[in-house]
Scaffold this active site. Structure first.
Site, short mmCIF file in Angstrom:
data_model
loop_
_atom_site.label_atom_id
_atom_site.label_comp_id
_atom_site.label_asym_id
_atom_site.label_seq_id
_atom_site.Cartn_x
_atom_site.Cartn_y
_atom_site.Cartn_z
N GLY B 687 -11.94 -2.02 32.93
CA GLY B 687 -11.85 -1.43 31.47
C GLY B 687 -12.39 -0.96 30.70
N GLU B 690 -12.14 -2.69 25.42
CA GLU B 690 -12.83 -3.11 24.43
C GLU B 690 -14.04 -2.96 24.32
OE1 GLU B 690 -11.24 -7.05 25.47
OE2 GLU B 690 -9.82 -6.67 23.40
#
Ligand SMILES: Cc1cc2nc3c(=O)[nH]c(=O)nc-3n(C[C@H](O)[C@H](O)[C@H](O)COP(=O)(O)OP(=O)(O)OC[C@H]3O[C@@H](n4cnc5c(N)ncnc54)[C@H](O)[C@@H]3O)c2cc1C
Ligand code: SF4
Lengths: 316, 730
Positions: B687, B690
């Site tokens: 990902g 974040e």
């Protein structure tokens, strides 16, 4: 929100007559401040009188060489008016520094003058607040007071007048025209006469009497000099001023200025103006009586810095 | 399917749809108002009642009495929910306070009652007539005042590598500094909202929730029913940032209220309640001690982090990001947690890592200056391919490339190494850099895929799209796997009737859920090849055909006799202990600081990020610029102010809690490194959601220092913290 009744006024006379007939009623113009406060039950008028259809939406030239701004002229229209932009630049700049485009489209000249404080405790109905509920106490003192006032405040309330437009109006020596029920002639008030300091009744913010309608704001003939509005804030837009300065200055840095974000009303002092271009001395005079909290003590230095910046801009 | 490493060559590698810049497929629905958010469902229930939640006016104590009669007889009122009649059996998984207070009150604006009425307006008006009196108890509200009672926590165990104490003692160059970070609100656009309806003792909630499967389990416990009797529907979510991971009062009280009144009930949290009623990111105090030799190699790193929570809450673990950041033989990571009676703290975008990155990355800037090294050079000197905290190699670490490419693109060489040198008019200009280091977790995720008789490929999974772009990357995954155009794929998300996915949190969503869809597609391909008597390993799926040895069959001919469907689940438990999984990046910022007022505005921002394969550069970029924007907020303005007299977060609306507006955010450039990480997942990427926020605030703080020479260690860096020390006499 408490249930309320609503009617629409068709003229100034109609509006004040209707208001006189219904005690505790309120006028509603753009509604951008009043409705928010009603939803939170901070304002609980039993009756609303819509003044959006009474005219007063024009800017006319006066015999004295100034302008008469109708109370229902929107902030957007006022800021964009070519006469305002040319001769009263400080007002146009103050207006566009406030709120957002959408809000300015709805916000009116009269309503803007009467916008209420942004003290966080005023907005939280669980908290004591003398302004919202007389004699309940002031939560802001000794609390989160960074944004609040340093001068003109009282031991009962340290809230500021949060707006921008009135700071420019103050430096322009504008006067407010009102109409009282059962009076023939309008009354004219300077801004300092219009806004009351909190003293021991911070819930009463202006000298307006029940049912009294703001009909216009009068600008005297234009004042020459550089028109500057400096708004200091934590983010670049859509934020109330930490400190703001409306100034009309000559190249040598002398002239006039008024401040926002410091006091319960736009703050101006002729003795301080006389000390220009010395920003330090002028600020010291302006805020000689200041009684800041630990959290907003920095506003004093910030005012001096902002004033220096404005003086530098005038001479550049 | 258990994930075994490294992922083999697979159809995702074709990159005909996957990896291509793809505008979000749900975009038109959103821009035309057809994407239905929780509060907007019109036809799912008939004649709903409306709930208005009343928040506690005290922070800590007990409800003494409740006078409900006046409110009950107000126009339109159906009933009033309190702890006495709500039938709530459990506080919910991961909640540190009860869903509804009573008789104990645990925090300010904790729900104490909900008025249920025929209309929203009637419920709101009647709420004002409810009279609740309380007995107040003393509470603790200031982190600084609780440090002496702070304790170690199992939720973030201390780590000691080598011998920090003696290495630090003997280090020729040392830094010992303490940073503070503020409390942050998720402040997502869409307020929490739920519509709940019971039928045959089963409840359906249309809600805004990031983690469908967790929350279904949790809501069942809250209501005291079995998991099978709960359905969550949450296809569109107007932002979450961690604020919608768990069951909160909107969902629990809507469901309890609907059960009580035998009516569908609709609830939204009023904005001013959200800040204290739900959860926020805890503030931290972080002490950093760095020791280095004269060459600039770190010999000792210690990071001690303090935060506070309600008795059952967890820490904001700033140390998380320090462990894997830089090479050092001696390291000490300590986490201390104390109790305060403020509202619950919980995960917010890059929990731990985000505030932690402020401490480590500002400390690196300070240390570089002590060592007379360029901050980038210093970081490169201490780069490593082995996680110093665990001794395991990173599956992929391209931090050096991120820093170097970023420096080049940003024009880092123009930066003055001496602060407060560059002035333009009334502005001081400075540049700052920081590394971004954030874990690349993955977890179990399932999906179902179906080829329909009208030649569509339907993908169903309870994965959520919180504005992140899940719809699009899952459609890309399925299209790539089945050799179909994107427009033939219909993705359906956010319904607990669908196979359970990883959900949106911890930046594990993209890697996990694309892998789940991948497995479902592998299974569907197998079904098709079995049916045709082909070899699943050699058959290809391209252009709507399945082909082996030059012989093609169209998928449309296969579904003539009926749809074909397959399910699949990826299981990462076998991902193994032999590597460390992280994502890396570098943030570059240029700021200007007004010499008069010390107002800081950002001029330029640039990020170079790497997380292996980027599934969709368009939505990945959106994620990173969103992170950069939030990082700017944390650096310059975002702070929930505690009022210790009342024990509440005082600035609890969006007028008082300022987040960046467009004018605060200049042009942002984002670059991704090329490549993939076959050790991470079958789809070979991790990902970025974040990663994008980690290091941003530090880079801004470092840029402010470079501009002014004033080092502020308490974030956010608002004007009053700079004002007295500005270098220019005016
Ligand atoms: C999000 C937000 C941000 C904002 N930011 C700023 C900012 O940065 N700077 C700034 O200056 N302002 C700001 N404002 C305030 C905004 O300028 C005021 O809400 C607006 O000017 C009020 O005008 P209105 O016509 O909508 O007043 P209303 O809400 O209609 O009325 C306000 C009050 O005035 C009374 N009233 C209205 N007209 C008359 C009249 N003719 N005679 C007597 N009484 C009258 C009403 O009874 C009411 O008490 C902001 C507001 C919002 C909501
Ligand atoms: S400062 Fe004024 S408005 Fe604010 S809490 Fe005190 S009395 Fe109320």
């Amino acid at each position: 929100m408490r249930p309320f009744t609503f009617e629409r006024a068709t003229s100034v006379e109609d509006a004040v007559t209707k208001a006189a007939a219904k005690p505790n009623s309120k006028f509603i113009a753009g509604g951008t401040n009043l409705l928010d406060l009603m939803k939170l039950q901070i304002e609980t008028p039993p009756h609303l009188i819509d003044v959006n259809h009474i005219g007063l939406d024009e800017i006319e030239e006066t015999e004295e060489g100034g302008l008469r701004i109708g109370a229902l002229v929107s902030n957007t229209a006022l800021a964009a008016d070519s006469r305002i932009r040319q001769n009263y630049g400080v007002l146009s700049r103050a207006l566009v520094a406030g709120a957002s485009g959408q809000l300015r489209n709805k916000a009116t000249t009269g309503g803007n003058l009467l916008q209420r404080t942004r003290c966080p405790y005023f907005y939280d109905t669980n908290m004591p607040c003398n302004k919202r509920e007389p004699d309940s106490g002031c939560s802001a003192m000794g609390g989160f007071s960074r944004q609040l006032g340093v001068v003109g405040t009282s031991e009962n309330c340290i809230a500021t007048y949060p707006g921008d437009m009135a700071v420019a109006l103050r430096v322009l020596d504008a006067t407010i025209e009102t109409q009282r029920p059962a009076e023939k002639a309008p009354r004219m008030l300077t801004l300092d006469d219009f806004y009351r300091l909190p003293g021991d009744s911070p819930n009463i913010e202006t000298v307006l009497e029940p049912g009294e309608l703001i009909t216009a704001v009068h600008l005297p003939a234009p004042v020459t000099g550089k028109h500057i509005y400096k708004k200091v804030r934590d983010r670049a837009s859509y934020a109330f001023a930490v400190v703001s300065i409306a100034a009309i200055l000559k190249e040598d840095g002398t002239g006039r200025f008024a401040c926002g974000g410091l006091a319960p009303r736009p703050w101006r002092d002729a003795k301080a103006e006389a000390l220009l271009p010395d920003a330090k001395a002028a600020t010291a005079q302006l805020l000689a009586e200041a009684s800041p909290t630990d959290q907003n003590q920095f506003k004093i230095k910030l005012t001096e810095r902002a004033l220096s910046s404005v003086i530098a801009e005038a001479s550049s | 399917m258990k994930f075994t490493k490294p992922a083999p060559k697979n159809p995702i590698d074709n990159q005909t749809v996957m990896g291509k810049p793809t505008p979000r497929i749900d975009g038109p629905l959103k821009t035309t108002g057809q994407a239905t958010y929780a509060y907007e469902w019109k036809d799912v229930v008939e004649n709903p009642a409306y709930g208005w939640i009343i928040g506690s006016s005290i922070a800590n104590g007990r409800i003494k009495s409740m006078k409900l009669d006046a409110a009950k007889s107000a126009p339109g009122v159906i009933d009033i929910l309190t702890y006495k009649n709500a039938g709530i059996k459990h506080k919910g998984d991961n909640s540190s306070a009860q869903q509804i207070a009573g008789p104990k009150v645990e925090h300010y604006h904790q729900a104490v009652a909900m008025v249920i009425a025929e209309s929203f307006e009637e419920a709101r008006a009647a709420a004002e007539l409810v009279e609740i009196s309380y007995t107040k108890s003393k509470g603790k509200y200031v982190l600084e005042d609780t440090l002496s009672s702070a304790k170690k926590t199992d939720q973030q165990k201390d780590v000691s590598v080598g011998d920090f104490a003696s290495a630090y003692e003997s280090a020729p160059v040392k830094l010992d500094v303490t940073y503070k970070t503020s409390r942050h609100s998720h402040a997502m656009m869409e307020p929490h909202a739920t519509i709940a309806n019971w039928e045959d003792n089963k409840v359906t909630v249309w809600t805004a929730n990031q983690m469908i499967n967790w929350s279904k389990t949790s809501l069942a416990k809250v209501l005291g029913v079995s998991k099978e009797d709960v359905r969550l529907v949450s296809p569109f979510i107007g932002g979450g940032f961690g604020g919608k991971l768990f069951i909160l009062s909107d969902a629990s009280l809507a469901a309890a209220g609907a059960r009580l009144t035998k009516r569908p009930v609709k609830v939204t949290l009023q904005r001013a309640l959200i800040f204290n009623n739900t959860a926020h990111r805890a503030s931290t105090i972080q002490n950093m001690r760095l020791g280095a030799n004269e060459n600039g190699e770190l010999t000792a790193v210690a990071h001690k982090n303090w935060s506070s929570a309600l008795p059952e809450g967890g820490p904001e673990s700033g140390v998380l990001t320090t462990g894997p950041s830089y090479k050092t033989p001696n390291m000490l990571l300590e986490t201390r947690l104390s109790v305060t009676n403020l509202p619950p703290v919980s995960a917010m975008r890059a929990p731990g890592d985000m505030p932690g990155s402020i401490a480590i990355e500002v400390a690196m800037d300070e240390m570089a200056e002590k060592l007379k090294l360029d901050p980038i050079e210093f970081r490169l000197l201490n780069d490593t391919q082995t996680n110093p905290e665990t001794g395991k190699p990173f599956s992929r670490r391209k931090l050096a490339e991120c820093l170097q490419q970023g420096a080049e693109k940003f024009g880092w060489s123009d930066r003055s190494s001496v602060p407060a040198q560059k002035r333009e008019g009334s502005k001081l200009i400075g540049m700052g850099v920081a590394s971004a280091v954030r874990g690349g977790p993955a977890s179990k995720s399932a999906a179902r895929v179906q080829l329909t008789t009208d030649n569509k490929l339907i993908v169903e999974t309870d994965m959520t799209d919180i504005g992140t772009g899940s719809y699009t990357i899952l459609a890309q995954t399925a299209a790539e796997m089945m050799g179909l155009p994107l427009s033939d794929v219909d993705v359906r998300l956010g319904d607990s009737n669908f196979p359970a996915a990883a959900g949106s949190g911890g930046q594990w969503g993209a890697t996990s859920s694309t892998s789940g869809v991948y497995v479902a597609c592998v299974n569907l391909r197998k079904k098709i090849t079995d049916q045709l008597g082909l070899n699943a390993d050699t058959a290809t799926f391209e252009n709507g055909n399945v082909t082996e040895s030059g012989k093609s069959t169209s998928l449309s001919s296969i579904v003539k006799s009926g749809p074909i469907e397959a399910e699949g689940e990826i299981d990462f438990s076998g991902r193994g202990d032999d590597h460390s999984y992280y994502t890396f990046g570098a943030h570059f910022v240029e700021v200007e600081v007004d010499i008069y007022t010390a107002e800081t505005r950002i001029r330029r921002m640039l990020a170079v990020c790497d997380s292996g394969r980027i599934f969709n550069p368009v939505s990945a970029r959106s994620q990173v610029i969103g992170g950069m924007t939030m990082g700017a907020g944390a650096a310059l303005m975002e702070e929930l102010h505690v009022d210790p007299r009342y024990g509440h977060l005082a600035n609890h609306d969006l007028a008082q809690y300022e987040v960046p507006v467009h004018m605060d955010i200049p042009h942002q450039e984002v670059f991704f490194l090329e490549g993939e990480d076959p050790l991470a997942s079958p789809t070979k990427g991790s990902g970025v959601g974040e990663l994008g926020i980690c290091g941003v605030s530090a880079a801004i703080g470092n840029a402010i220092y470079n501009a002014t020479g004033v080092r502020v260690r308490e974030f956010p860096i608002t004007m009053e913290k700079l004002l007295n020390e500005m270098p220019v006499e005016v």
